[in-house]
Design an enzyme around this catalytic site. Structure first.
Site, short mmCIF file in Angstrom:
data_model
loop_
_atom_site.label_atom_id
_atom_site.label_comp_id
_atom_site.label_asym_id
_atom_site.label_seq_id
_atom_site.Cartn_x
_atom_site.Cartn_y
_atom_site.Cartn_z
N TYR A 1 -4.66 3.52 8.01
CA TYR A 1 -6.01 2.96 8.12
C TYR A 1 -6.63 3.35 9.45
O TYR A 1 -6.54 4.48 9.87
CB TYR A 1 -6.00 1.43 7.91
CG TYR A 1 -5.09 1.02 6.80
CD1 TYR A 1 -5.36 1.44 5.51
CD2 TYR A 1 -3.93 0.29 7.03
CE1 TYR A 1 -4.52 1.10 4.47
CE2 TYR A 1 -3.08 -0.05 6.00
CZ TYR A 1 -3.38 0.36 4.73
OH TYR A 1 -2.54 0.03 3.72
N SER B 1 0.80 -1.24 0.00
CA SER B 1 0.00 0.00 0.00
C SER B 1 0.82 1.28 0.00
O SER B 1 0.26 2.36 -0.17
CB SER B 1 -0.94 0.02 1.19
OG SER B 1 -1.97 -0.89 0.95
N VAL C 1 1.19 -3.80 3.85
CA VAL C 1 1.17 -5.10 4.53
C VAL C 1 2.45 -5.92 4.30
O VAL C 1 2.62 -6.96 4.91
CB VAL C 1 -0.06 -5.96 4.19
CG1 VAL C 1 -1.32 -5.43 4.84
CG2 VAL C 1 -0.24 -6.13 2.70
N TYR D 1 -3.70 -2.39 -10.25
CA TYR D 1 -3.58 -2.22 -8.79
C TYR D 1 -2.71 -3.33 -8.18
O TYR D 1 -1.82 -3.06 -7.36
CB TYR D 1 -4.98 -2.22 -8.17
CG TYR D 1 -4.97 -2.24 -6.66
CD1 TYR D 1 -4.64 -1.10 -5.94
CD2 TYR D 1 -5.25 -3.41 -5.95
CE1 TYR D 1 -4.59 -1.12 -4.55
CE2 TYR D 1 -5.22 -3.44 -4.58
CZ TYR D 1 -4.89 -2.29 -3.88
OH TYR D 1 -4.84 -2.33 -2.50
N LYS E 1 0.37 3.51 -2.87
CA LYS E 1 -0.81 4.38 -2.99
C LYS E 1 -0.44 5.86 -2.92
O LYS E 1 -1.14 6.71 -3.47
CB LYS E 1 -1.84 4.01 -1.92
CG LYS E 1 -2.43 2.61 -2.14
CD LYS E 1 -3.27 2.11 -0.98
CE LYS E 1 -3.77 0.69 -1.29
NZ LYS E 1 -4.34 0.01 -0.14
N1 GLN Z 1 -2.28 -5.81 -1.78
C1 GLN Z 1 -2.92 -5.48 -0.53
C2 GLN Z 1 -4.41 -5.54 -0.70
O1 GLN Z 1 -4.87 -4.99 -1.65
C3 GLN Z 1 -2.48 -4.13 -0.05
C4 GLN Z 1 -3.05 -3.77 1.29
C5 GLN Z 1 -2.09 -3.11 2.22
O2 GLN Z 1 -0.87 -3.02 2.01
N2 GLN Z 1 -2.62 -2.69 3.31
O3 GLN Z 1 -5.11 -6.11 0.09
#
Ligand code: GLN
Length: 316
Positions: A252, A63, A270, A200, A66
């Protein structure tokens, strides 16, 4: 300030905490990453660097991508982006679907999955064709443009996508597919769900080290201009706003807690990485794969808390 002893001190103190979190296990390629690893890298606006531990080991940025796709999408359509995605913290998990229905398919912010998928959709619809290398296939061109942007901000052409992670994201991406389908049903997706998700999943699967990530984020610490090359990436007001969104939404449903403990704009993934911006001073990245219950690096957050305390870098 001599950063090297501070980073080495943090690496010493963090040892006992490396086994406390849980490695992401929603895809096999991430589940088998060894948990007891730690790296950290800092680069200042003056070009000084310090690093400790596995700062050169590449990991899945997930993420953290992003932040960079948000930067790209704002560059393409500017403030029109805010018609399709909000700028409020979600208070929900990164992959939550609950708010989407109540809020008619407009995701709370660009740093949760739903918001990032809309941002990806914007990049797809407005993709450039750098150097006329277009493949003729929209998804491939958009993936290449995102990878090129990461390489150019990091000043490192070796940055690559981990294909196994990308494929495994696609094979297990049911939750993301439902978010995208939901938004499509509300008219908030221009491209096909399959194509947007493909892009994505590839952006999440970009592999970078702490050192590369800190370098890539440095423009956000310097009013939108890379302080080393002098190249402007975004305007000062846009850099300030991207930092504001990182501060309020980058972790988050633990964004408030991260602001409380660390006090810096940050974005987690993650894969266990966190990119942090110290306005006017530095960019830094930390990595440790064990995650807390919110999906943010456990030891990474602790390390940033120590760093903020020892440097006085909190923006508050
Ligand atoms: N690839 C992960 C997902 O889309 C990314 C989520 C994350 O890093 N929090 O669930």
């Amino acid at each position: 300030m001599d950063l090297q002893p501070i980073l080495d001190g943090i690496a010493d103190k963090i040892g006992p905490h490396l086994s406390e979190g849980r490695v992401a296990d929603y895809i096999p390629a991430l589940a088998r990453v060894e948990r007891e690893q730690f790296g950290m890298a800092v680069i200042t606006c003056k070009g000084e660097t310090a690093q400790t531990g596995a700062a050169d080991t590449v990991f899945s940025i997930q993420s953290i991508s992003k932040v960079f796709t948000l930067t790209m999408a704002l560059g393409k359509i500017g403030n029109d982006l805010w018609e399709r995605v909000g700028r409020e913290p979600s208070g929900s998990a990164f992959n939550s679907i609950i708010q989407l229905e109540r809020e008619h398919g407009i995701p709370r912010n660009p740093l949760i999955n739903a918001g990032a998928i809309v941002v990806t959709d914007v990049i797809l619809s407005n993709r450039a064709d750098p150097g006329g290398r277009g493949s003729g296939e929209a998804g491939i061109d958009a993936i290449r443009e995102i990878l090129d942007f990461m390489r150019s901000t990091a000043h490192d052409e070796t940055i690559a996508i981990d294909r196994e992670v990308a494929e495994s994201e696609a094979a297990h991406g049911f939750r993301n597919a439902s978010l995208a389908n939901f938004m499509k049903s509300f008219g908030n997706m221009e491209n096909s769900v399959e194509r947007a998700l493909r892009v994505y999943f590839h952006q999440c699967a970009i592999a970078m080290s702490c050192k590369q990530l800190a370098r890539a984020g440095l423009f956000l610490a310097a009013d939108g201009r890379d302080p080393i090359s002098g190249k402007r990436i975004v305007t000062p007001s846009r850099a300030r706003r991207i930092n504001a969104i990182m501060l309020t939404c980058g972790h988050y449903d633990a964004s408030g807690d991260f602001a409380f403990k660390v006090g810096l704009p940050g974005k987690s993934g993650v894969g266990g990485g966190i990119l942090c911006i110290v306005p006017d001073i530095a960019a830094l990245a930390v990595w440790s794969p064990g995650l807390n219950k919110n999906g943010n690096s456990h030891a990474g957050t602790l390390a940033l808390e120590m760093l903020a305390r020892e440097t006085g870098w909190s923006i508050f």
